[in-house]
Each structure stands twice: as C-alpha cells, then as structure tokens.
Design a protein around this motif. Structure first.
Motif, PDB file in Angstrom:
ATOM      1  N   ASP A   1      -5.591   8.103 -11.116  1.00 29.16           N
ATOM      2  CA  ASP A   1      -5.216   7.267  -9.963  1.00 29.16           C
ATOM      3  C   ASP A   1      -5.801   5.870 -10.136  1.00 29.16           C
ATOM      4  O   ASP A   1      -6.876   5.701 -10.715  1.00 29.16           O
ATOM      5  CB  ASP A   1      -5.747   7.863  -8.658  1.00 29.16           C
ATOM      6  CG  ASP A   1      -4.928   9.026  -8.148  1.00 29.16           C
ATOM      7  OD1 ASP A   1      -3.860   9.306  -8.729  1.00 29.16           O
ATOM      8  OD2 ASP A   1      -5.362   9.660  -7.174  1.00 29.16           O
TER       9      ASP A   1
ATOM     10  N   GLN B   1       0.433   3.663   2.002  1.00 31.06           N
ATOM     11  CA  GLN B   1       0.694   3.917   3.419  1.00 31.06           C
ATOM     12  C   GLN B   1       1.905   3.116   3.905  1.00 31.06           C
ATOM     13  O   GLN B   1       2.742   3.623   4.645  1.00 31.06           O
ATOM     14  CB  GLN B   1      -0.540   3.574   4.267  1.00 31.06           C
ATOM     15  CG  GLN B   1      -0.353   3.856   5.740  1.00 31.06           C
ATOM     16  CD  GLN B   1      -0.068   5.319   6.023  1.00 31.06           C
ATOM     17  OE1 GLN B   1      -0.725   6.200   5.500  1.00 31.06           O
ATOM     18  NE2 GLN B   1       0.945   5.585   6.839  1.00 31.06           N
TER      19      GLN B   1
ATOM     20  N   THR C   1       0.836  -1.196   0.000  1.00 29.08           N
ATOM     21  CA  THR C   1       0.000   0.000   0.000  1.00 29.08           C
ATOM     22  C   THR C   1       0.874   1.251   0.000  1.00 29.08           C
ATOM     23  O   THR C   1       2.047   1.208   0.394  1.00 29.08           O
ATOM     24  CB  THR C   1      -0.906   0.039   1.238  1.00 29.08           C
ATOM     25  OG1 THR C   1      -0.083   0.171   2.407  1.00 29.08           O
ATOM     26  CG2 THR C   1      -1.772  -1.203   1.346  1.00 29.08           C
TER      27      THR C   1
ATOM     28  N   LEU D   1       1.522  14.461   5.745  1.00 29.47           N
ATOM     29  CA  LEU D   1       0.679  13.917   4.685  1.00 29.47           C
ATOM     30  C   LEU D   1      -0.509  14.835   4.435  1.00 29.47           C
ATOM     31  O   LEU D   1      -1.148  15.306   5.373  1.00 29.47           O
ATOM     32  CB  LEU D   1       0.180  12.528   5.063  1.00 29.47           C
ATOM     33  CG  LEU D   1       1.260  11.490   5.393  1.00 29.47           C
ATOM     34  CD1 LEU D   1       0.622  10.180   5.809  1.00 29.47           C
ATOM     35  CD2 LEU D   1       2.188  11.294   4.219  1.00 29.47           C
ATOM     36  N   HIS D   2      -0.778  15.077   3.175  1.00 26.34           N
ATOM     37  CA  HIS D   2      -1.949  15.848   2.761  1.00 26.34           C
ATOM     38  C   HIS D   2      -2.818  14.897   1.944  1.00 26.34           C
ATOM     39  O   HIS D   2      -2.546  14.671   0.763  1.00 26.34           O
ATOM     40  CB  HIS D   2      -1.549  17.063   1.921  1.00 26.34           C
ATOM     41  CG  HIS D   2      -0.678  18.024   2.643  1.00 26.34           C
ATOM     42  ND1 HIS D   2      -1.176  18.966   3.516  1.00 26.34           N
ATOM     43  CD2 HIS D   2       0.662  18.165   2.656  1.00 26.34           C
ATOM     44  CE1 HIS D   2      -0.175  19.650   4.028  1.00 26.34           C
ATOM     45  NE2 HIS D   2       0.953  19.185   3.520  1.00 26.34           N
ATOM     46  N   ARG D   3      -3.801  14.325   2.583  1.00 28.54           N
ATOM     47  CA  ARG D   3      -4.662  13.344   1.908  1.00 28.54           C
ATOM     48  C   ARG D   3      -5.702  14.063   1.054  1.00 28.54           C
ATOM     49  O   ARG D   3      -6.411  14.923   1.531  1.00 28.54           O
ATOM     50  CB  ARG D   3      -5.324  12.444   2.925  1.00 28.54           C
ATOM     51  CG  ARG D   3      -4.317  11.634   3.702  1.00 28.54           C
ATOM     52  CD  ARG D   3      -5.000  10.744   4.718  1.00 28.54           C
ATOM     53  NE  ARG D   3      -4.028  10.127   5.596  1.00 28.54           N
ATOM     54  CZ  ARG D   3      -3.370   9.013   5.345  1.00 28.54           C
ATOM     55  NH1 ARG D   3      -3.577   8.376   4.218  1.00 28.54           N
ATOM     56  NH2 ARG D   3      -2.500   8.527   6.208  1.00 28.54           N
ATOM     57  N   LEU D   4      -5.757  13.664  -0.205  1.00 31.25           N
ATOM     58  CA  LEU D   4      -6.692  14.246  -1.162  1.00 31.25           C
ATOM     59  C   LEU D   4      -7.578  13.144  -1.727  1.00 31.25           C
ATOM     60  O   LEU D   4      -7.206  11.960  -1.679  1.00 31.25           O
ATOM     61  CB  LEU D   4      -5.924  14.921  -2.302  1.00 31.25           C
ATOM     62  CG  LEU D   4      -4.958  16.040  -1.917  1.00 31.25           C
ATOM     63  CD1 LEU D   4      -4.143  16.473  -3.124  1.00 31.25           C
ATOM     64  CD2 LEU D   4      -5.747  17.215  -1.351  1.00 31.25           C
TER      65      LEU D   4
END
Length: 78
Positions: free
Chosen positions: A37, A12, A10, A28-31
């Motif tokens: 993707d 992560q 993953t 981390l900037h989760r979008l």
C-alpha cells in the motif's frame, strides 16, 4: 503511455463519488495498511503530454458520472 489524470484524490473521495453516482450505500471494511500500500499516488502524464499532446479535460467526478451512465446503458441492453 499513462493516460490518467495527475490530480490526487483520496480513496474516501473515490468511494463517495462512486456510491453517489451508483446510488448505493457501500459497506466498508477498513483494514490496516497492507504490504505494498502507498499513502499517495498519482499518474505521471508527462510523456503523454510531450509525445502526443495529451491534455486531460475531464475531472474525476465528471468522468465517473459519464462512465456510470455508459455502464448502466450497456447493462440494460443485455
């Protein structure tokens, strides 16, 4: 030829291994998913196995450890 490894990890897990080996705390900037993707991907190494007998022996975690050690050695030589 694709000389990757066909094991799936993953994002992560990748971030976790890199941050551990580099001894950093990533920000981390989760979008949301972006155009293009994919949920899952892995290297298809069948051609490399067939044509040149390629057999990966290094798992991701150990490969990152080796790379980081190499990178830090090179960085300190400059």
């Amino acid at each position: 030829l694709n000389l990757g490894e066909s094991d799936v990890i993953t994002l992560q897990e990748m971030v976790s291994v890199l941050s551990e080996e580099l001894n950093i705390n990533p920000v981390l900037h989760r979008l949301p998913m972006q155009s293009g993707d994919v949920l899952r991907t892995n290297a298809d190494i069948l051609n490399a196995k067939t044509l040149i007998g390629y057999q990966p022996k290094t798992k991701f975690q150990n490969g990152i450890k080796i790379f980081v050690e190499w990178f830090l050695r090179k960085k300190t030589k400059k």
